[in-house]
Design a protein around this motif. Sequence first.
Motif, PDB file in Angstrom:
ATOM      1  N   SER A   1       0.831  -1.202   0.000  1.00  8.53           N
ATOM      2  CA  SER A   1       0.000   0.000   0.000  1.00  8.53           C
ATOM      3  C   SER A   1       0.870   1.258   0.000  1.00  8.53           C
ATOM      4  O   SER A   1       0.748   2.103   0.886  1.00  8.53           O
ATOM      5  CB  SER A   1      -0.949   0.003   1.202  1.00  8.53           C
TER       6      SER A   1
ATOM      7  N   GLU B   1       1.719   4.819  -0.610  1.00 12.73           N
ATOM      8  CA  GLU B   1       0.819   5.956  -0.790  1.00 12.73           C
ATOM      9  C   GLU B   1       1.553   7.136  -1.432  1.00 12.73           C
ATOM     10  O   GLU B   1       2.740   7.340  -1.230  1.00 12.73           O
ATOM     11  CB  GLU B   1       0.229   6.384   0.553  1.00 12.73           C
TER      12      GLU B   1
ATOM     13  N   HIS C   1      -3.386   6.658  -3.958  1.00 14.61           N
ATOM     14  CA  HIS C   1      -3.458   8.073  -3.610  1.00 14.61           C
ATOM     15  C   HIS C   1      -3.976   8.288  -2.193  1.00 14.61           C
ATOM     16  O   HIS C   1      -5.056   7.829  -1.834  1.00 14.61           O
ATOM     17  CB  HIS C   1      -4.334   8.829  -4.612  1.00 14.61           C
ATOM     18  N   ARG C   2      -3.157   8.986  -1.447  1.00 16.00           N
ATOM     19  CA  ARG C   2      -3.597   9.460  -0.130  1.00 16.00           C
ATOM     20  C   ARG C   2      -4.285  10.810  -0.290  1.00 16.00           C
ATOM     21  O   ARG C   2      -5.242  11.116   0.403  1.00 16.00           O
ATOM     22  CB  ARG C   2      -2.390   9.575   0.801  1.00 16.00           C
TER      23      ARG C   2
ATOM     24  N   ILE D   1      -9.750   9.637   2.974  1.00 11.32           N
ATOM     25  CA  ILE D   1      -8.547   9.348   3.743  1.00 11.32           C
ATOM     26  C   ILE D   1      -8.793   9.767   5.189  1.00 11.32           C
ATOM     27  O   ILE D   1      -9.628  10.633   5.473  1.00 11.32           O
ATOM     28  CB  ILE D   1      -7.316  10.100   3.201  1.00 11.32           C
TER      29      ILE D   1
ATOM     30  N   VAL E   1     -10.233  12.226  -0.805  1.00 13.41           N
ATOM     31  CA  VAL E   1      -8.914  12.035  -1.390  1.00 13.41           C
ATOM     32  C   VAL E   1      -8.546  13.226  -2.268  1.00 13.41           C
ATOM     33  O   VAL E   1      -7.400  13.658  -2.308  1.00 13.41           O
ATOM     34  CB  VAL E   1      -8.882  10.720  -2.210  1.00 13.41           C
TER      35      VAL E   1
ATOM     36  N   HIS F   1       0.889  14.620   6.408  1.00 13.15           N
ATOM     37  CA  HIS F   1       1.269  13.535   5.499  1.00 13.15           C
ATOM     38  C   HIS F   1       2.726  13.132   5.663  1.00 13.15           C
ATOM     39  O   HIS F   1       3.381  12.733   4.711  1.00 13.15           O
ATOM     40  CB  HIS F   1       0.976  13.966   4.058  1.00 13.15           C
TER      41      HIS F   1
ATOM     42  N   VAL G   1       5.006   9.920   3.933  1.00 10.98           N
ATOM     43  CA  VAL G   1       4.311   9.243   2.845  1.00 10.98           C
ATOM     44  C   VAL G   1       5.378   8.687   1.897  1.00 10.98           C
ATOM     45  O   VAL G   1       6.500   9.198   1.822  1.00 10.98           O
ATOM     46  CB  VAL G   1       3.363  10.223   2.116  1.00 10.98           C
TER      47      VAL G   1
END
Length: 430
Positions: free
Chosen positions: A9, A11, A33-34, A55, A64, A81, A84
């Motif tokens: 996963s 991101e 996509h986060r 998210i 998102v 974030h 990431v």
Amino acid sequence: MTGATDDSSFEVVELCAGAGGQALGLELAGFKHRLAVELDPNAFQTLKKNLSGLIEVNEELRPVVQMGDVADPEVFNPEDHREVALLAGGVPCPPFTIAGKQLGANDERDLFAWAVEQVDKVRPRALMLENVRGLSLPRFSGYRQYVLDRLAEFKYVAEWRLLNASDFGVPQLRPRFVLVAMQEDDAKYFKWPEPDPETLTVSGAISDLMGVNGWEGLAEWQKLANKIGPTIVGGSKKHGGADLGPTRAKRAWAELGVDAMGVANSAPARTDKFPAPGPKLTNEMVARIQGWRPEYKWEFTGLKTSRYRQIGNAFPPPVAKAVGSAILRALKHEGDVVARDNPSHDPVYKVLREQGGLVPAKLIVDLAGLRNGIPELEERIAQLGRDFHIESKPTSDDTLAYQLGEFKAFIGQENHERHEKFIQNRSKIS
């Protein structure tokens, strides 16, 4: 976050996402996509339609896809974030485009340097930013050197590469200048993607669309269009409607049997006859030429001209997929370790930065290895002065000494003129 991982996963946070060419390519590469942020309402609606979901940030569920100025903390807060896997973006290209004024750091649309600053706040494992070929020219050598030095300060290994979309299964040349930076543990494994050995031509990409109504002129048209096309130009809100580019591009399209003066509503009917050079393209055909393959099922929203601009300004998905896949392999530490060099983009900038203070012209010429002496130095200083504040003072030998001052670009300063210009021109920014 460092080291290899088997987590599937990975991101991505994407800035200035446009209509989703890069977004789609990165998803195809294996990223999830986060967050994707876009200013233009029409492109935002396209992203929203194709990138659905929520998210969780600080125990709060958020969409998102976010709309607004990515430099506004209310729209994008980098602290939300941290770590990431990938920070990516297709920041506005007008500050660097060859067809424009090349204002660089003085253009209110310039967010490249600002995006680089976010790396120290987000601390992603990797950064990917793409822009037009103009950023690779000597005009912006100091700008590029600043970016590389700044990323090095953040402990990232960075490299630029000019990639042609036609090398990755896209039927147009479309050169894009791509920056990839990674934390040191991962950078050892990054290798730029290899070109696809099979070339796709315009007729190979869209013959099915051009002939969907049984057009009798298809076979003759296919002979003309069996070549790589010129770069699709999406244009901006400031200039014109939906056509395929400036005069030179229109001439090139004419050689492929395409009327580049606009975009058609539908494919040719069975018995349609066209004056030279031939039929116009539909938006669906333009999307195919931009690399949106039939299996992608990506739907563009809005009126015809808006859809054309969204498509024409996009980063071709196959190129984004190729670079994204290379980044993902590096994050997984797949393959052999790659040796990297450390090229200098602007030796004058480096001398001024490393020496500090006022540096005599003759010393700069010597340390920078300028073959043409003072005249070459003066030319380079003039270029640097477009993006940096440069102080100069006479010396005793009738030459000058130079000092490198502040970078003029917006990097997040509260008092930067970008804020007022942005508000004034927001409706025209695309």
